[in-house]
Write a protein that holds these residues in place. Structure first.
Motif, PDB file in Angstrom:
ATOM      1  N   LYS A 153     -31.387   8.242  21.806  1.00  9.94           N
ATOM      2  CA  LYS A 153     -30.597   9.264  22.469  1.00  9.94           C
ATOM      3  C   LYS A 153     -29.735   9.958  21.424  1.00  9.94           C
ATOM      4  CE  LYS A 153     -30.390   6.945  26.961  1.00  9.94           C
ATOM      5  NZ  LYS A 153     -29.508   6.403  28.041  1.00  9.94           N
ATOM      6  N   VAL A 154     -29.828  11.283  21.389  1.00 11.30           N
ATOM      7  CA  VAL A 154     -29.104  12.050  20.367  1.00 11.30           C
ATOM      8  C   VAL A 154     -28.414  13.229  21.033  1.00 11.30           C
ATOM      9  CG1 VAL A 154     -30.685  11.374  18.533  1.00 11.30           C
ATOM     10  CG2 VAL A 154     -31.150  13.434  19.856  1.00 11.30           C
ATOM     11  N   SER A 155     -27.454  13.765  20.337  1.00 11.77           N
ATOM     12  CA  SER A 155     -26.732  14.944  20.847  1.00 11.77           C
ATOM     13  C   SER A 155     -27.504  16.207  20.503  1.00 11.77           C
ATOM     14  CB  SER A 155     -25.334  14.986  20.226  1.00 11.77           C
ATOM     15  OG  SER A 155     -25.435  15.250  18.841  1.00 11.77           O
ATOM     16  N   PRO A 156     -27.252  17.314  21.177  1.00 16.81           N
ATOM     17  CA  PRO A 156     -27.993  18.562  20.916  1.00 16.81           C
ATOM     18  C   PRO A 156     -27.854  19.078  19.497  1.00 16.81           C
ATOM     19  CG  PRO A 156     -26.850  18.688  23.020  1.00 16.81           C
ATOM     20  CD  PRO A 156     -26.339  17.455  22.335  1.00 16.81           C
ATOM     21  N   GLU A 177     -27.531  17.046  16.781  1.00 17.91           N
ATOM     22  CA  GLU A 177     -27.832  15.978  15.819  1.00 17.91           C
ATOM     23  C   GLU A 177     -29.245  16.135  15.256  1.00 17.91           C
ATOM     24  OE1 GLU A 177     -27.843  11.047  15.669  1.00 17.91           O
ATOM     25  OE2 GLU A 177     -27.192  12.149  17.459  1.00 17.91           O
ATOM     26  N   ASN A 218     -37.370  18.615  24.711  1.00 15.56           N
ATOM     27  CA  ASN A 218     -37.041  18.838  26.124  1.00 15.56           C
ATOM     28  C   ASN A 218     -38.229  19.391  26.910  1.00 15.56           C
ATOM     29  OD1 ASN A 218     -34.432  17.895  25.786  1.00 15.56           O
ATOM     30  ND2 ASN A 218     -33.604  19.946  25.348  1.00 15.56           N
TER      31      ASN A 218
END
Length: 275
Positions: free
Chosen positions: A228-231, A233, A257
């Motif tokens: 899980k990563v941030s937009p 990252e 996505n």
């Protein structure tokens, strides 16, 4: 005994109760070559098997003991470096074989073997030369040019394979000859010369190994699991790929996505075994 008394002797063409099978029998061999003779008793086990030999320049027969073979009930004797023709027969118990002859002739000897491999196009590999060569090993479909140099001109040279097939050697400059062999199965071959309809061995056996192509192995080393990563990252991806004969291309394919699939080439030079 009762069977013989009431039914009479075996019909013509039936196998005898006791026999002595001798190999190779009559044969033509190259001078100074080694030749193995075997004897296989059928229906009985003699305590000893003897070979009697008389060389061309001798008047008396020599008596020689044959050795038991490591496997089976056969016996063998090796004529080492035959200098001249020799007659021989074999005795086992009360049985005696007929007299055979190993006829010695002068032929060219093999000095050198050179093999050039040309691999299938999908390997993107340059030809490889083995000098000295002999055994043939390559992926199925590889074409091997076998070049043979002899100590004097050789007429009717051939490659003889373990399945009985033969391939003629084409004359080249000097005392060189060659043939093109497509590696398609495991087997063996040797170099020989044709004398009439009989082949005379000039070399020992060489092996043929046809390697089968396996699928490449690809591993995602990093991150190697769901992440899980941030937009904003960045995600480093590390990929390792191996192939037994050579990789043509390694790509990373991904979508973000659920969007359209994209690809990133990850391998460098085609034909390397690891990337």
């Amino acid at each position: 005994g009762s069977s013989l008394l009431w039914a009479g002797p075996p019909r013509q063409g039936s196998k005898p109760y006791y026999d002595l099978i001798v190999t190779p029998g009559d044969l033509t061999v190259r001078r100074r070559a080694d030749q193995l003779v075997t004897a296989q008793p059928v229906g009985f086990q003699p305590p000893a098997v003897r070979l009697f030999a008389r060389y061309q320049g001798a008047s008396k027969w020599e008596q020689l003991a044959m050795l038991s073979q490591p496997r089976g009930a056969g016996h063998e004797f090796l004529f080492s470096g035959l200098p001249e023709s020799v007659e021989y027969y074999i005795e086992a118990g009360s049985l005696r074989s007929r007299t055979y002859k190993l006829s010695v002739i002068d032929l060219a000897g093999v000095k050198r073997i050179k093999v050039t491999y040309r691999f299938p196009a999908w390997l993107s590999t340059q030809p490889v030369v083995e000098d000295p060569g002999g055994d043939l090993r390559g992926v199925a479909g590889t074409r091997a040019t076998v070049q043979v140099e002899t100590d004097k001109p050789l007429a009717n040279g051939i490659l003889e394979f373990d399945d009985g097939s033969r391939m003629p050697l084409a004359r080249r400059e000097g005392n060189w000859q060659e043939a093109n062999v497509t590696i398609s199965r495991d087997g063996a071959y040797h170099i020989a010369a044709l004398e009439g309809q009989q082949s005379v061995r000039l070399s020992e056996d060489f092996f043929i190994e046809a390697k089968q192509d396996s699928a490449p192995v690809v591993k995602i080393r990093r991150p190697g699991r769901d992440a899980k990563v941030s937009p904003i990252e960045e995600v480093p991806i590390e990929v390792e790929a191996d192939d037994d004969f050579g990789l043509q291309q390694v790509e990373l394919r991904y979508s973000v996505n659920g969007g359209p699939e994209r690809s990133v080439p990850m391998s460098g030079k085609a034909g390397v075994k690891r990337a």
